[in-house]
Motif scaffolding. Structure first.
Motif, PDB file in Angstrom:
ATOM      1  N   ASP A  19      -4.956   2.066  -6.836  1.00  0.00           N
ATOM      2  CA  ASP A  19      -4.874   1.814  -5.527  1.00  0.00           C
ATOM      3  C   ASP A  19      -3.775   2.539  -4.534  1.00  0.00           C
ATOM      4  O   ASP A  19      -2.660   1.833  -4.592  1.00  0.00           O
ATOM      5  CB  ASP A  19      -4.853   0.388  -5.113  1.00  0.00           C
ATOM      6  N   TYR A  41      -9.339   8.306  -5.685  1.00  0.00           N
ATOM      7  CA  TYR A  41      -8.758   7.678  -4.833  1.00  0.00           C
ATOM      8  C   TYR A  41      -8.919   8.261  -3.460  1.00  0.00           C
ATOM      9  O   TYR A  41      -9.524   9.365  -3.296  1.00  0.00           O
ATOM     10  CB  TYR A  41      -7.344   7.896  -5.328  1.00  0.00           C
ATOM     11  N   SER A  43       0.954  -1.118  -0.067  1.00  0.00           N
ATOM     12  CA  SER A  43      -0.026   0.095   0.131  1.00  0.00           C
ATOM     13  C   SER A  43       0.820   1.165  -0.112  1.00  0.00           C
ATOM     14  O   SER A  43       1.992   1.323   0.693  1.00  0.00           O
ATOM     15  CB  SER A  43      -0.944   0.025   1.159  1.00  0.00           C
TER      16      SER A  43
END
Length: 309
Positions: free
Chosen positions: A44, A69, A16
């Motif tokens: 992402d 996002y 992430s």
């Protein structure tokens, strides 16, 4: 230079990523950047906008944008040059496992997020190229040409980098690390709030701590240097602050202060604040000596340039 063993240890993990964008009085440019980020091939990611005490309509603009996002923002309320404060607050507010810092005048290419995600390595900071948006910016173009000679994705210490490529430059804009590594490295020093201090002190501290650096040519940003000064930080002001920082920063670039900075960052992560050792007395004693030494060095360089013509 050979790649180090275990280099791919973290690339197989789903990573992430948070992009921390620092901004000061550039609501329009920032809005363009936020919407441009929707063109990333990897969707992402998170954006944390770290507002450096802006007095324009930045917060109103942020409240009105609806990116695809995840996004949030923090405001330092700083008065003066608070870039280090903004970056630190942004990193601490990040939810991603990896964090990349970005200035508001730097627009990433579409593969930026994917490139950083795929190259994160524990204990290593990853830097990407800053390509000039304006073709007339030959100075930045030359710097990128020097950097392109560095082998890609090859971790090395800062000292090794400077020895092997002495004419290439390290910059903290477009620098990515695991969030935990940002903390372990001590974050950015907030002690001299002036242009020309933050990056130099950070990389000197990284060299002292033995933190490695690698070059990722795919993590490209396009630097809009042509808008410099629109937020009040003119090139003239930058040069003046850089000269002062060159005189003051050596007093803070010592093992004692580096260790204290790391302890301070860990305390910040825990929600505590601790005192840092004073440097003002030492800086005051050394300032006249450094000023004379700097003037002598500049005079010598000027004489050499005349004879070289």
């Amino acid at each position: 230079m050979e790649r180090l063993p275990g280099y791919n240890a973290l690339t197989k993990i789903e990573m992430s990523l948070t992009i921390v964008i620092t901004t000061y009085n550039r609501a329009r440019v920032l809005e363009d950047l936020l919407y441009a980020l929707e063109n990333q091939t990897e969707s992402d990611f998170q954006v944390v906008v770290a507002i450096d005490g802006s007095t324009d309509t930045t917060e109103e603009m942020l409240a009105g944008v609806t990116p695809t996002y995840d996004m949030k923002w923090v405001d330092t309320g700083c008065d003066g040059y608070g870039l280090a404060v903004a970056r630190n607050r942004g990193i601490l507010a990040a939810d991603g496992r990896a964090v990349v810092v970005l200035d508001d005048d730097s627009f990433p290419d579409p593969g930026f997020v994917a490139a950083h995600k795929s190259s994160v390595v524990q204990g290593v900071m990853t830097g990407g190229p800053r390509v000039p948006n304006d073709a007339r910016d030959t100075i930045l173009a030359e710097k990128m040409a020097r950097l392109s000679c560095v082998p890609p994705l090859t971790p090395m210490t800062v000292s090794e980098f400077r020895h092997e490529w002495p004419r290439a430059s390290l910059v903290e804009n477009n620098l990515c690390m695991l969030r935990e590594d940002w903390i372990s490295a001590g974050l950015f020093s907030e002690r001299l709030k002036m242009y020309g201090f933050i990056g130099q002190e950070f990389f000197a501290r990284a060299a002292y701590l033995g933190i490695r650096w690698q070059y990722n040519p795919e993590a490209i940003i396009r630097h809009h240097g042509e808008i410099a000064g629109d937020n009040g930080l003119s090139d003239r002001r930058k040069r003046r602050q850089t000269r002062l920082a060159q005189l003051l920063r050596p007093s803070l670039m010592t093992p004692r202060h580096f260790d204290a900075q790391v302890a301070w960052a860990r305390a910040q992560e825990e929600g505590r604040d601790i005192a840092l050792p004073s440097f003002h007395l030492q800086a005051g004693f050394m300032l006249p000596y450094r000023a004379v030494r700097r003037s002598t060095s500049e005079a010598a360089k000027s004489i050499r340039r005349r004879f070289q013509r």
